[in-house]
Write an enzyme that holds these catalytic residues in place. Sequence first.
Site, PDB file in Angstrom:
ATOM      1  N   LYS A   1      -0.206  40.560  11.914  1.00 42.87           N
ATOM      2  CA  LYS A   1      -0.306  39.150  11.532  1.00 42.87           C
ATOM      3  C   LYS A   1       1.008  38.685  10.894  1.00 42.87           C
ATOM      4  O   LYS A   1       1.492  37.584  11.161  1.00 42.87           O
ATOM      5  CB  LYS A   1      -1.490  38.955  10.569  1.00 42.87           C
ATOM      6  CG  LYS A   1      -2.826  39.070  11.278  1.00 42.87           C
ATOM      7  CD  LYS A   1      -4.014  39.213  10.344  1.00 42.87           C
ATOM      8  CE  LYS A   1      -5.290  39.436  11.169  1.00 42.87           C
ATOM      9  NZ  LYS A   1      -6.472  39.753  10.368  1.00 42.87           N
TER      10      LYS A   1
ATOM     11  N   GLN B   1      -8.102  40.524   4.196  1.00 49.57           N
ATOM     12  CA  GLN B   1      -8.456  41.361   5.346  1.00 49.57           C
ATOM     13  C   GLN B   1      -9.802  42.050   5.116  1.00 49.57           C
ATOM     14  O   GLN B   1     -10.032  42.643   4.065  1.00 49.57           O
ATOM     15  CB  GLN B   1      -7.344  42.411   5.573  1.00 49.57           C
ATOM     16  CG  GLN B   1      -7.544  43.283   6.789  1.00 49.57           C
ATOM     17  CD  GLN B   1      -7.455  42.513   8.111  1.00 49.57           C
ATOM     18  OE1 GLN B   1      -6.587  41.669   8.289  1.00 49.57           O
ATOM     19  NE2 GLN B   1      -8.359  42.799   9.027  1.00 49.57           N
TER      20      GLN B   1
ATOM     21  N   ASP C   1      -8.723  31.707   7.285  1.00 47.87           N
ATOM     22  CA  ASP C   1      -9.687  32.502   8.042  1.00 47.87           C
ATOM     23  C   ASP C   1     -11.003  31.743   8.253  1.00 47.87           C
ATOM     24  O   ASP C   1     -11.893  32.230   8.942  1.00 47.87           O
ATOM     25  CB  ASP C   1      -9.969  33.805   7.271  1.00 47.87           C
ATOM     26  CG  ASP C   1      -9.978  35.021   8.193  1.00 47.87           C
ATOM     27  OD1 ASP C   1      -9.610  34.860   9.376  1.00 47.87           O
ATOM     28  OD2 ASP C   1     -10.346  36.109   7.728  1.00 47.87           O
TER      29      ASP C   1
END
Length: 294
Positions: free
Chosen positions: A64, A108, A131
């Site tokens: 990422k 994450q 996200d």
Amino acid sequence: MNPTPSESQPIETQVLDGLALANEIRAELGESVAKLVAEGHRAPCLAVILVGDDPASRSYIKGKQRACARIGMDSVEHMLPASTSQDELLELIAQLNADDAVDGILVQLPLPASISPAAVAEAVDPAKDADALHPTTSGRLLAGTADLISCTPLGIMAVLDHYEIPLEGANAVVIGRSNIVGKPVSLLLQQRNATVSMCHSRTRDLADVCRQADILVAAAGQPRMVKGDWIKPGAAVIDVGVSEVDGKLVGDVDFEAAQGRAALITPSRRGVGPMTITMLLRNTLLAYRTRKGL
Ligand code: NDP
């Protein structure tokens, strides 16, 4: 896409190169970032947080960050030990929420068992919710007013649109009902006027339900559970699942058996994964523009 072929017609299955499509979209995002910087603005910045040292998660984080760098976007990483408490993690998120130089925040997953993913999702400022897991963000998706949308579902919709798969009136079957994939992609398909069946581990006669699907999204995390004869001839098959079997990454769909039946299939490598990262970049840029009024 051509009209649905009958069982007897041979079908040439098109295998999607998710990386190529992702790179096309990333090039456009890179141009937008370069334009902003040329106008004198700073580059957008994504903050990524990893708790623990799971090698797969570490590799996802690095991927990422590399993707950010390639389009001229900044990223900052916060690597925390597995012993980090929930309060310590929430404190870091509060600092990043308050930091004007941070535009998107990604924690994450998976998190250590001692930390509640729901509490973490709720701690992220919805304006920086790259996200798209905050309940406010999910609520906006439900209401049809969301700008920031979960990355994998958004990537799936981009794939379907790129290949001009007709959605209106189509039968879409989604296997999985997670907050991160199954539920949001079902909503997005329904908002585009598909008729959606959202399936899960208690669904009866799953194979029969799948056989009705013009669009089949498999997001169960069960290696090769979708057999060739579950696929309606001519269907578009989006294989989201990623599992490791004998050291090899495999999807939820029996890829070989889908050949000659599906019109389109995404492979487990270079399929949905690169699109997910691309949509994380898209969300971070959008969060930046929205907060800064640019
Ligand atoms: P979850 O484990 O959160 O959810 C899995 C869903 O699948 C659940 O709703 C579960 O049902 C359902 N399910 C499990 N087994 C079966 C079964 N045998 N039959 C029918 N339904 C079943 O997973 P995620 O949604 O987070 O991820 C799904 C997969 O996608 C994983 O392999 C993950 O690694 C992958 N993934 C890939 C991404 C990418 O970018 N390529 C991004 C995100 C995820 P129930 O609710 O009843 O338990």
